[in-house]
Design a protein around this motif. Structure first.
Motif, PDB file in Angstrom:
ATOM      1  N   GLN A  61       0.838  -1.216   0.000  1.00 63.80           N
ATOM      2  CA  GLN A  61       0.000   0.000   0.000  1.00 63.80           C
ATOM      3  C   GLN A  61       0.868   1.259   0.000  1.00 63.80           C
ATOM      4  OE1 GLN A  61      -2.718  -0.109   3.305  1.00 63.80           O
ATOM      5  NE2 GLN A  61      -3.780  -1.908   2.507  1.00 63.80           N
ATOM      6  N   ASP A  62       1.920   1.231   0.814  1.00 62.94           N
ATOM      7  CA  ASP A  62       2.831   2.380   0.870  1.00 62.94           C
ATOM      8  C   ASP A  62       3.438   2.645  -0.501  1.00 62.94           C
ATOM      9  OD1 ASP A  62       2.276   2.453   3.517  1.00 62.94           O
ATOM     10  OD2 ASP A  62       4.235   1.728   4.213  1.00 62.94           O
ATOM     11  N   ILE A  63       3.856   1.559  -1.159  1.00 61.39           N
ATOM     12  CA  ILE A  63       4.473   1.715  -2.487  1.00 61.39           C
ATOM     13  C   ILE A  63       3.453   2.285  -3.478  1.00 61.39           C
ATOM     14  CG2 ILE A  63       5.400   0.404  -4.449  1.00 61.39           C
ATOM     15  CD1 ILE A  63       6.874  -1.322  -2.386  1.00 61.39           C
ATOM     16  N   GLU A  64       2.245   1.850  -3.331  1.00 65.75           N
ATOM     17  CA  GLU A  64       1.201   2.347  -4.239  1.00 65.75           C
ATOM     18  C   GLU A  64       1.027   3.862  -4.077  1.00 65.75           C
ATOM     19  OE1 GLU A  64      -0.668   2.234  -7.311  1.00 65.75           O
ATOM     20  OE2 GLU A  64       0.260   0.369  -6.613  1.00 65.75           O
ATOM     21  N   GLN A  65       1.013   4.324  -2.827  1.00 66.90           N
ATOM     22  CA  GLN A  65       0.868   5.770  -2.584  1.00 66.90           C
ATOM     23  C   GLN A  65       2.088   6.525  -3.127  1.00 66.90           C
ATOM     24  OE1 GLN A  65      -1.885   6.700  -1.631  1.00 66.90           O
ATOM     25  NE2 GLN A  65      -2.745   5.503   0.050  1.00 66.90           N
ATOM     26  N   ALA A  66       3.276   5.994  -2.853  1.00 67.83           N
ATOM     27  CA  ALA A  66       4.504   6.666  -3.318  1.00 67.83           C
ATOM     28  C   ALA A  66       4.569   6.663  -4.845  1.00 67.83           C
ATOM     29  CB  ALA A  66       5.725   5.981  -2.716  1.00 67.83           C
TER      30      ALA A  66
END
Lengths: 690, 257
Positions: free
Chosen positions: A177-182
């Motif tokens: 999820q973090d990677i998706e936001q970044a």
């Protein structure tokens, strides 16, 4: 008569010499005691004077005045728990100053107050985003474009970092999820749409992306609010290091240079500085645990460099690090981690490289000279308060640069201090009371709560109401943003509250009589204040000299007791060995008094010679160290020494008192053996074998 | 103690049938219904007065507006009075807690440990409690609280679940099923806080199509610092939809600048 005295002293000397082993032992102890008294007292006197200089010339002055109704005792360096005591307030500094200034020997009275505030919070991306938000507020397209590109570059680096983390750690849904936001924050589509909805884009970046950068930090500042001009004039150790003093009549902040270097400076830079200092003091990574621990932690701080670099600096630094480390294809995060892996062989080169090529690309200080910083804290009234204030410069207390206590306080003008301290004024109290009445709040005490709220007279618990219209914004008072360099009338410094006041004396040697005179003047003026000297104002720190002197005298006393026992035993044994000789002397006419005096004379001779030698050696050492200076082994000792070296001085009074004390102890310890010897009869001497 | 404000959202209660003693099933059903009320959909706005009295400190008194959008982790607290506080605000968006002061025009990211407005309230106090799902329940008995008959229930946090306090005891009015008293305990069993809810109001919610209950008055007594106490008075509640962009920095900046 003269001939008789000469014979007496010759016999005494002969006895001392004949029993030279015993004399040497006793003499050595007396030598040690006298030396210790002279040298120890010179040392403690010098520390006392050094600390007096440190304290009186930096923050406390010679005397401190504060409220007689204070809940705690004033301690300018904090109490034993490290917190600042509650010392009440001086409600009208002008009245206090007028009374104190009338007292002879008062050079100046300086208003003061100590408080804490938070200066900064968040992480590097938060700071980038704050600059972008500011640019958006100002509506300057060129500045928005510049800031936007930098934030985008940081987002790209953040994405790369998260992807690396995923590659080395077990992948889980949170990282995904973090990677998706970044990824969204680094995507061309996101930035293409930025200008269409800058505020919405910022909300996304601030709330979804910035928390992904873990390195949060808070900068807390302890500051002393004062009349900055009076402070600079009356505290001799104060000097500006960078920037300027705060102009008269202006609000302003002066950062303590030591604090600036150790807390405000970029974390990586200050870690490297600290390692350099430890190595210069002789530590190595192999031998020093502290240094090793710092070395092991350093590479983990690489993100603090990475996220501060703009696009151009990143490209430039990548090339330089690749050349330095000989790894042509490595990415910047890995390069930085490798670069920060230091050892005894590469440290000096890495340090130089950092300051030549990396530091110029960073925001080396979280707040630098010339910046306007927000100070935010909770006031005495219980409400929070924030003020923007300009940092005009940095300062230091000369000679206390490395001392933790010398780095303790930053300085702020008294008007800003008063705002942040936030006393409950009568107007504010009236406003709160009106608000309380409007709301209809009645106070209920714990002990009455259940009876008052649920007793027989309690109303029905429940009732039906209609949904209400709340027009909260209509009455919302508009708040003007504070101007950082707001001017004020310098006369305001005298009017209003302070927490304590430092009194600087023209002649510090008259401290006690001036203290009494000030107390009398305050009483006459009807001011409920108390006056303490600098030592009491230093709290636990001030007690150190008293403790040191106490410890010294305990050691001396123990040594004197040992000396007394040894002298007593030696002389008793000497009496036994000399029974025949004493008896013979008695037989040829020596009286009991003469024998007693002979024993005392032997001890006095020994005491004078060894004590004199001890005192002379100690005096020599004091004079020598006074010239060379005894180096302070650490920062705290620097504070105690009043500078980097302690320069003790010789006091003839110490020499005289040492000799008197030694002689007295030696003679007292000889009284019993002398009395024993005086009781030897001629007949007993003739009957003995010796 | 804005902690109490969060309870406004949690304790919108529907009346339950009265009973003398609660079985384990009845007790769990009651707590389940309270959990359901916590998940009430729709927006919420309340005008509240908050007074905090602390040992050795000046009393503080605020007039505030509390905004919340259910089914999201967003809330906004806007301070209205006294005038030195006007325009200050706390904005929570998911795990981000921001503080804004119009005097500096700056937003500061704050941690979960932040004392909201200098009170004893922390950000996590505003997270909803799931009484049936996250706690073990124990019926302590039927008791009297002043003139009211109450059920006394003890709740212990299940391993792995999150809540500000691991042990809670509730005294629930038999007749109206409103919570009248709550005590929060530390894991050691030490009593930390006692709260009283002597007045409740119910208001019809369009989004819920049912009535929502909220405590009109909350009295909180600190059991560690015995002289500290907080009072919250809810003056008005508005359950109509809020502006869509209310939980943004831009909204608060525009309103308080």
């Amino acid at each position: 008569m003269v001939a008789s005295a000469a014979v007496f002293w010759r016999i005494a000397f002969r006895n001392v010499w004949r029993q030279r082993t015993k004399s040497l032992i006793v003499g050595f102890i007396l030598f040690l005691c006298t030396g210790l008294i002279v040298f120890g007292n010179a040392l403690v006197d010098a520390v006392d004077a050094g600390m007096e200089k440190s304290v009186t010339q930096s923050v406390s002055g010679h005397l401190q005045v504060y409220s007689a109704e204070a809940r705690d005792a004033l301690s300018v360096f904090g109490d034993e728990y490290g917190s600042m005591p509650d010392i009440g307030v001086i409600p009208d500094f002008a009245a206090l100053a007028a009374a104190v200034r009338k007292v002879e020997n008062v050079r100046a009275i300086v208003p003061m107050g100590i408080n804490f505030a938070m200066g900064q919070s968040g992480n590097e991306l938060d700071r980038w985003l704050a600059t972008l938000r500011q640019a958006v507020r100002e509506g300057d397209p060129a500045r928005i474009a510049e800031r936007r590109d930098e934030v985008r570059a940081v987002c790209e680096r953040l994405l790369q970092e998260l992807q690396n983390t995923r590659d080395v750690a077990a992948a889980d849904s949170a990282i995904a999820q973090d990677i998706e936001q970044a990824r969204r924050a680094a995507s061309p589509e996101f930035w293409a749409g930025f200008d269409a909805d800058p505020l919405g884009s910022l909300e996304f970046l601030e709330n979804k992306v910035a928390p992904l950068e873990a390195a949060m930090s808070e900068l807390w500042l302890q500051f002393l609010g004062t009349d900055l001009d009076a402070f600079a004039q009356n505290f001799d150790r104060f000097e500006i290091v960078e920037g300027t003093a705060v102009p008269k009549g202006q609000r302003g902040f002066l950062m303590n240079h030591g604090f600036y270097e150790e807390a405000v400076k970029h974390r990586v830079a200050r870690e490297l500085d600290k390692m350099k200092k430890l190595r210069a003091e002789g530590a190595s990574f192999e031998s020093d645990a502290d240094l090793r621990s710092r070395r092991d932690q350093l590479p983990t701080q690489y993100r603090r460099v990475l996220y501060q670099l703009d696009r151009k600096a990143s490209a430039d630094l990548t090339q330089r690090l690749r050349a330095l480390l000989g790894t042509p294809d490595t990415a910047l995060p890995d390069l930085l981690q490798s670069f920060l892996k230091v050892d005894d062989a590469n440290f000096d080169a890495r340090y130089a490289f950092f300051y030549e090529h990396v530091a110029p690309q960073l925001q080396l200080y979280a707040a630098k000279v010339g910046d306007v910083i927000p100070l935010q804290g909770y006031t005495k009234s219980g409400y929070s308060k924030s003020i923007n204030v300009k940092v005009y410069g940095t300062f230091r207390f000369k000679g206390l640069e490395d001392s933790d206590i010398g780095k303790m306080f930053n300085l702020v003008d008294l008007v800003t201090f008063r705002d942040l301290y936030g006393m409950m004024t009568p107007e504010r109290r009236a406003e709160v009371q009106a608000l309380r009445e409007q709301a209809g709040v009645k106070d209920v005490k714990r002990e009455d709560a259940e009876a008052a709220l649920f007793g027989e007279a309690a109303p029905a618990i429940e009732r039906q109401v209609e949904t209400a219209e709340i027009d909260e914004l209509a009455g919302l008072a508009k708040v003007a943003r504070g101007e950082a360099n707001q001017a004020f009338d310098p006369a305001e410094l005298e009017r209003g509250v302070a927490l304590n006041a430092a009194v600087v004396l023209a002649d510090p040697t008259r401290l006690h009589e001036t203290k009494a005179a000030i107390e009398a003047a305050l009483k006459d003026a009807g001011l409920k204040m108390q006056v303490i000297d600098w030592q009491a104002a230093s709290g636990m720190v001030g007690m150190l000299v008293v403790v040191a002197r106490g410890v010294l005298w305990v050691i001396i006393f123990v040594l004197l007791i040992v000396a007394a026992v040894v002298i007593n035993n030696s002389m008793v044994i000497a009496t036994m060995e000399r029974v025949k000789e004493i008896g013979t002397m008695r037989a040829i006419g020596a009286g009991r008094g003469w024998i007693r005096r002979l024993f005392l004379a032997e001890t006095a001779m020994l005491g004078l010679v060894s004590g004199g030698l001890g005192a002379a050696c100690a005096a020599g050492a004091v004079v020598l160290w006074g010239r060379v200076g005894l180096p302070a082994p650490n920062a705290f000792m620097q504070f105690l020494f009043g500078g980097p070296r302690l320069h003790p001085w010789f006091e003839s009074g110490h020499l005289v008192s040492a000799l008197v004390i030694i002689l007295l102890f030696a003679l007292i310890s000889t009284l019993y053996p002398a009395a024993l010897a005086s009781r030897v009869s001629p007949r007993a001497a003739m009957a003995s074998d010796g | 103690m804005l902690r109490a404000l969060s309870l406004l959202l949690l304790l919108a209660a529907l009346p339950l049938p009265a009973s003398a003693q609660l079985s384990a099933e009845e007790m769990k059903a009651l707590l389940g219904r309270i959990d359901d009320r916590q998940r009430n959909t729709g927006d919420y706005k309340a005008l509240a007065y908050i007074e905090q009295r602390e040992k050795n400190k000046n009393d503080v008194f605020f007039e505030t507006v509390f905004y919340r959008r259910d089914n999201s982790e967003q809330f906004l607290i806007l301070f209205l009075k006294p005038k030195t506080e006007a325009g200050k605000g706390y904005l929570r968006i998911e795990k981000n807690l921001w503080m804004y002061d119009p005097a500096t025009g700056k937003w500061e990211r704050r941690t979960e440990r932040e004392r909201i407005g200098g009170t004893n309230s922390r950000s996590q106090d505003f997270d909803p409690l799931y009484l049936a799902r996250d706690f073990e329940h124990e019926y302590k008995g039927k008791e009297k609280l002043g003139q009211f008959d109450v059920h006394h229930i003890k709740l212990t946090l299940k391993p792995g679940a999150k809540a500000p306090d691991p042990i809670i005891e509730l005294w629930i009015d038999e007749k109206t099923e409103n919570t009248l008293k709550q005590q929060d305990f530390a894991l050691s069993g030490r009593l930390m806080r006692t709260a009283y809810y002597p007045k409740w109001e119910k208001v019809f919610s369009e989004s819920k199509k049912a009535e929502v209950y909220y405590p009109k008055e909350i009295r909180i007594f600190d059991e560690v610092e015995k002289e500290n106490r907080t009072t919250v008075l809810i003056d008005k509640v508005d359950l109509r939809p809020l502006e869509p962009n209310i939980f943004t920095k831009a909204w608060l900046e525009a309103k308080s600048r």
